[in-house]
Design a protein around this motif. Structure first.
Motif, PDB file in Angstrom:
ATOM      1  N   TRP A 135       0.857  -1.186   0.000  1.00 46.75           N
ATOM      2  CA  TRP A 135       0.000   0.000   0.000  1.00 46.75           C
ATOM      3  C   TRP A 135       0.891   1.233   0.000  1.00 46.75           C
ATOM      4  O   TRP A 135       1.869   1.301   0.762  1.00 46.75           O
ATOM      5  CB  TRP A 135      -0.903   0.020   1.235  1.00 46.75           C
ATOM      6  N   LEU A 191      -5.879  -3.066   4.315  1.00 43.10           N
ATOM      7  CA  LEU A 191      -5.133  -2.122   5.150  1.00 43.10           C
ATOM      8  C   LEU A 191      -6.129  -1.553   6.156  1.00 43.10           C
ATOM      9  O   LEU A 191      -6.978  -0.739   5.797  1.00 43.10           O
ATOM     10  CB  LEU A 191      -4.499  -1.009   4.323  1.00 43.10           C
ATOM     11  N   ILE A 208      -1.643  -4.370   7.933  1.00 36.04           N
ATOM     12  CA  ILE A 208      -1.824  -4.964   6.606  1.00 36.04           C
ATOM     13  C   ILE A 208      -2.046  -6.461   6.783  1.00 36.04           C
ATOM     14  O   ILE A 208      -1.423  -7.107   7.626  1.00 36.04           O
ATOM     15  CB  ILE A 208      -0.611  -4.671   5.692  1.00 36.04           C
ATOM     16  N   TYR A 252       6.160  -2.227   7.824  1.00 35.78           N
ATOM     17  CA  TYR A 252       5.450  -0.969   7.955  1.00 35.78           C
ATOM     18  C   TYR A 252       6.429   0.190   7.967  1.00 35.78           C
ATOM     19  O   TYR A 252       7.513   0.098   8.540  1.00 35.78           O
ATOM     20  CB  TYR A 252       4.657  -0.926   9.264  1.00 35.78           C
TER      21      TYR A 252
END
Length: 125
Positions: free
Chosen positions: A36, A81, A70, A60
């Motif tokens: 993401w 997410l 996630i 992350y």
């Protein structure tokens, strides 16, 4: 064709939560990493969180640790997410993307090649 469909964005007040979904088509889901990313107006696209669905490894960026999670569901070819304790600075268009790079875990856009269309997240103060 590889396609990624991101959804779940919206308008939320600071402190609220949203869950984004990214459905992946045209890939063997467990053969890629999925990340993401987000892009705010006037800023560069930045990584947020990335996952390898095959073994569950996830990474992350520091600015979301403890707030975002996630996860993946291989049966649905979907990565999620979960975003909690949202802040106005989280306002951005959020994108998902796939990677076959050995460097996928750095969550950098340069290592991700197939991108979805993005979903807008707006956090009001």
């Amino acid at each position: 064709d590889v396609q990624l469909q991101a959804s779940g964005g919206g308008l939320v007040q600071a402190g609220g939560s949203l869950r984004l979904s990214c459905e992946v088509f045209g890939f063997i889901f467990n053969d890629v990493a999925i990340g993401w990313f987000r892009q705010a107006p006037g800023k560069e696209r930045e990584g947020v969180a990335c996952i390898s669905p095959s073994d569950g490894q996830r990474y992350y960026k520091d600015f979301v640790k403890g707030r975002f999670t996630i996860s993946s569901d291989s049966a649905k070819n979907t990565v999620y997410l979960q975003m909690n304790r949202l802040e106005p600075k989280d306002t951005a268009v959020y994108y998902c993307a796939t990677s076959t790079s050995i460097n996928w875990s750095d969550c950098e856009a340069r290592n991700y090649g197939s991108w979805g269309q993005g979903t807008q997240v707006t956090v009001s103060s």
